[in-house]
Design an enzyme around this catalytic site. Structure first.
Site, PDB file in Angstrom:
ATOM      1  N   CYS A  65     -25.365 -18.484  -3.312  1.00  0.00           N
ATOM      2  CA  CYS A  65     -26.239 -18.044  -2.218  1.00  0.00           C
ATOM      3  C   CYS A  65     -27.407 -17.203  -2.762  1.00  0.00           C
ATOM      4  O   CYS A  65     -28.307 -17.738  -3.385  1.00  0.00           O
ATOM      5  CB  CYS A  65     -25.418 -17.300  -1.175  1.00  0.00           C
ATOM      6  SG  CYS A  65     -26.225 -17.233   0.443  1.00  0.00           S
ATOM      7  N   HIS A 110     -20.614 -20.920   0.129  1.00  0.00           N
ATOM      8  CA  HIS A 110     -19.659 -19.973  -0.472  1.00  0.00           C
ATOM      9  C   HIS A 110     -18.341 -20.682  -0.807  1.00  0.00           C
ATOM     10  O   HIS A 110     -17.445 -20.773   0.042  1.00  0.00           O
ATOM     11  CB  HIS A 110     -19.402 -18.807   0.481  1.00  0.00           C
ATOM     12  CG  HIS A 110     -20.567 -17.888   0.610  1.00  0.00           C
ATOM     13  ND1 HIS A 110     -20.793 -16.830  -0.257  1.00  0.00           N
ATOM     14  CD2 HIS A 110     -21.607 -17.886   1.488  1.00  0.00           C
ATOM     15  CE1 HIS A 110     -21.907 -16.206   0.089  1.00  0.00           C
ATOM     16  NE2 HIS A 110     -22.419 -16.824   1.137  1.00  0.00           N
ATOM     17  N   GLU A 156     -15.943 -19.602  -2.484  1.00  0.00           N
ATOM     18  CA  GLU A 156     -14.829 -18.652  -2.550  1.00  0.00           C
ATOM     19  C   GLU A 156     -14.120 -18.471  -1.208  1.00  0.00           C
ATOM     20  O   GLU A 156     -13.000 -17.958  -1.155  1.00  0.00           O
ATOM     21  CB  GLU A 156     -15.313 -17.291  -3.059  1.00  0.00           C
ATOM     22  CG  GLU A 156     -16.203 -16.507  -2.108  1.00  0.00           C
ATOM     23  CD  GLU A 156     -17.671 -16.870  -2.177  1.00  0.00           C
ATOM     24  OE1 GLU A 156     -18.515 -16.065  -1.717  1.00  0.00           O
ATOM     25  OE2 GLU A 156     -17.998 -17.963  -2.690  1.00  0.00           O
ATOM     26  N   GLY A 166       2.906   5.428   5.016  1.00  0.00           N
ATOM     27  CA  GLY A 166       4.100   4.672   5.346  1.00  0.00           C
ATOM     28  C   GLY A 166       3.872   3.183   5.405  1.00  0.00           C
ATOM     29  O   GLY A 166       4.809   2.399   5.540  1.00  0.00           O
ATOM     30  N   GLY A 167       2.587   2.767   5.297  1.00  0.00           N
ATOM     31  CA  GLY A 167       2.272   1.351   5.299  1.00  0.00           C
ATOM     32  C   GLY A 167       2.531   0.715   3.945  1.00  0.00           C
ATOM     33  O   GLY A 167       2.987   1.370   2.999  1.00  0.00           O
ATOM     34  N   VAL A 168       2.219  -0.567   3.839  1.00  0.00           N
ATOM     35  CA  VAL A 168       2.455  -1.318   2.609  1.00  0.00           C
ATOM     36  C   VAL A 168       1.674  -0.707   1.438  1.00  0.00           C
ATOM     37  O   VAL A 168       2.223  -0.493   0.354  1.00  0.00           O
ATOM     38  CB  VAL A 168       2.046  -2.795   2.796  1.00  0.00           C
ATOM     39  CG1 VAL A 168       2.187  -3.564   1.479  1.00  0.00           C
ATOM     40  CG2 VAL A 168       2.891  -3.446   3.875  1.00  0.00           C
ATOM     41  N   ASP A 169       0.406  -0.386   1.664  1.00  0.00           N
ATOM     42  CA  ASP A 169      -0.465   0.035   0.569  1.00  0.00           C
ATOM     43  C   ASP A 169      -0.002   1.340  -0.073  1.00  0.00           C
ATOM     44  O   ASP A 169       0.146   1.429  -1.297  1.00  0.00           O
ATOM     45  CB  ASP A 169      -1.910   0.179   1.069  1.00  0.00           C
ATOM     46  CG  ASP A 169      -2.401  -1.065   1.784  1.00  0.00           C
ATOM     47  OD1 ASP A 169      -1.892  -2.154   1.471  1.00  0.00           O
ATOM     48  OD2 ASP A 169      -3.275  -0.942   2.661  1.00  0.00           O
ATOM     49  N   SER A 170       0.216   2.359   0.743  1.00  0.00           N
ATOM     50  CA  SER A 170       0.604   3.652   0.172  1.00  0.00           C
ATOM     51  C   SER A 170       2.011   3.587  -0.426  1.00  0.00           C
ATOM     52  O   SER A 170       2.306   4.266  -1.408  1.00  0.00           O
ATOM     53  CB  SER A 170       0.516   4.763   1.219  1.00  0.00           C
ATOM     54  OG  SER A 170       1.372   4.513   2.313  1.00  0.00           O
ATOM     55  N   THR A 171       2.884   2.757   0.162  1.00  0.00           N
ATOM     56  CA  THR A 171       4.238   2.623  -0.388  1.00  0.00           C
ATOM     57  C   THR A 171       4.212   1.947  -1.743  1.00  0.00           C
ATOM     58  O   THR A 171       4.902   2.368  -2.685  1.00  0.00           O
ATOM     59  CB  THR A 171       5.138   1.841   0.586  1.00  0.00           C
ATOM     60  OG1 THR A 171       5.129   2.487   1.863  1.00  0.00           O
ATOM     61  CG2 THR A 171       6.567   1.779   0.074  1.00  0.00           C
TER      62      THR A 171
END
Length: 448
Positions: free
Chosen positions: A80, A170, A172, A225-230
């Protein structure tokens, strides 16, 4: 290890390009599009991809790649804005389209396109994904059009030197047919990059960087408590001494039903030695009283997270601790914090653009081990770290919690109503075997 160097000109798809390259088993590195191409940046590079951009290539302030890019002898692929920039720099013309090309558009390969190595294994007609208001009016010197969109607009070009390609769509994006094949043709076929990248490699590389930065100093992870921080917590506990890691969970009063109990149980199972919970419902509801604007709510919540964290850090006796966050790259690019200075703001994430977080970031005291990963990659990393599926398979939940799922002012009564409704909804999804088939599902409380 071979790598594909990606020049980021501010596109919100840039990290997605890097992700697709990694899915091919090849390491990708993203740098600001207008940064100097020095020896360190080019080390092990097998090819270069020029990203899209919110800028028009002909704008006076539009970012431009280092001029030496064309003399390196490396294969180049402009996507692009990337091909539009290369067109202008080789004497071609780029102009605003009367009608913007956006969304699904059919692309037709010419005879030369069908035989070009960029399109090996690609059908002569396929559906692409477009997102541009400008178009190439006249190719630059040495360039020829090898594919057109349904409106007769150039969709793919190649340079006679056999080292430069460009597409105005694009590849991707998942909506683009044969997109991964096109990227694979460039990365593996044209660049001949070796497959040396994996999630194990990411873990090893990031672990080395974090160990070098933190050393034996304390590290504080603010847990939502979510996926990321756990996953971030599991990462730290894998690579550092558990004695130097402090997990701090702040119950904001904006959590889902029974979530705090579940979060504490999950964190306890990680083997952490220092696990602290703070009941801060009154603090958050008090600070949010009367505020309806979602951006302001995010910043209020972000600042309060850090203020309470600083208060608790003093109480815990670790004032110089590094702040570790489970920030993903999507958080950064949506908040205008992509690589370089050209990304635009979609929404401010509480752990990215909050002034107090910005201050910590400026001091070099913020560690974000997941900041180059997407959600599904974080889940893969969590599985690699041995986290159970019930943890890594949880739907995303925003750091500001119910505060941004309540339209208008946030009150305890509204939070209680939304908690009950959300619990009913999610329990019904689980009862019907639908929870794991849906990427994200939640209730929103409307101000009616």
């Amino acid at each position: 290890m071979d790598k594909i160097l990606i020049l980021d000109f501010g596109s919100q798809y840039t990290q997605l390009i890097g992700r697709r390259v990694r899915e091919l088993g090849v390491y990708s590195e993203i740098i600001p599009g207008d940064s100097p191409l020095n020896e360190a940046a080019l080390r092990d590079a097998a090819g270069i991809i020029l990203s899209g951009s919110p800028f028009s290539a002909y704008d006076a302030e539009a970012p431009a790649p280092d001029a030496k890019i064309y003399g390196l002898g490396l294969p180049l692929l402009g996507i692009c804005y990337g091909i539009q920039r290369m067109t202008l720099e080789s004497g071609g013309a780029v102009e605003r389209l009367p009608e913007r090309e956006y969304g699904r558009r059919e692309v037709r390969l010419g005879a030369a396109g069908a035989e070009n190595p960029l399109f090996t294994g690609v059908e002569r007609q396929f559906v692409s994904w477009m997102s541009h208001g400008d178009s190439i009016l006249k190719p630059g010197a040495g360039w020829s059009v090898i594919a057109e969109s349904e409106g007769g607009i150039p969709a793919a070009l190649v340079h006679e030197d056999g080292k430069r390609w460009g597409v105005q769509f694009h590849p991707e994006v998942s909506h683009c047919e044969f997109g991964q094949e096109i990227l694979g043709n460039f990365v593996l076929g044209i660049c001949k990059a070796s497959r040396g990248w994996s999630m194990e490699a990411y873990l090893e590389q990031e672990a080395g960087l974090i160990k070098a930065k933190i050393g034996d100093q304390p590290a504080l992870l603010l847990i939502s408590g979510g996926v990321d921080s756990t996953v971030a917590g599991a990462f730290l506990l894998r690579i550092l001494d558990p004695g130097q890691i402090y997990l701090l969970y702040i119950d904001t009063g904006l959590m889902r039903k029974a979530e705090s109990d579940e979060v504490m149980a999950n964190l306890s199972s990680l083997g952490a030695r220092h696990l602290h919970k703070v009941d801060a419902e009154a603090d958050f509801l008090g600070a949010l009283a009367g505020e309806a604007d979602p951006e302001k709510k995010r910043k209020i919540i972000g600042d309060l997270f850090i203020s309470i964290q600083e208060r608790e850090v003093a109480r815990m006796g670790i004032p110089e601790a590094f702040l570790v966050q489970g920030t993903l790259y999507t958080d950064l690019i949506e908040s205008g914090k992509g690589v370089g200075k050209k990304a635009q703001v979609i929404k401010s994430h509480h752990n990215v653009r909050s002034p107090l977080v910005e201050k910590k970031r400026a001091e070099g005291r913020v560690i974000e081990p997941l900041d180059r990963l997407y959600k599904d990659e974080v889940r893969a990393l969590g599985r690699l770290l041995g986290l159970p599926e019930r943890v890594v398979g949880r739907h995303p939940f925003p750091g500001p919690g119910l505060g941004v799922r309540i339209l208008g002012e946030v009150t305890k009564e509204k939070c209680d109503i939304l908690r009950e409704a959300d619990a009913v909804y999610i329990s019904e999804l689980r009862a019907r075997g639908l929870y794991d088939k849906i990427w994200q599902a939640f209730c929103v409380l409307l101000p009616i």
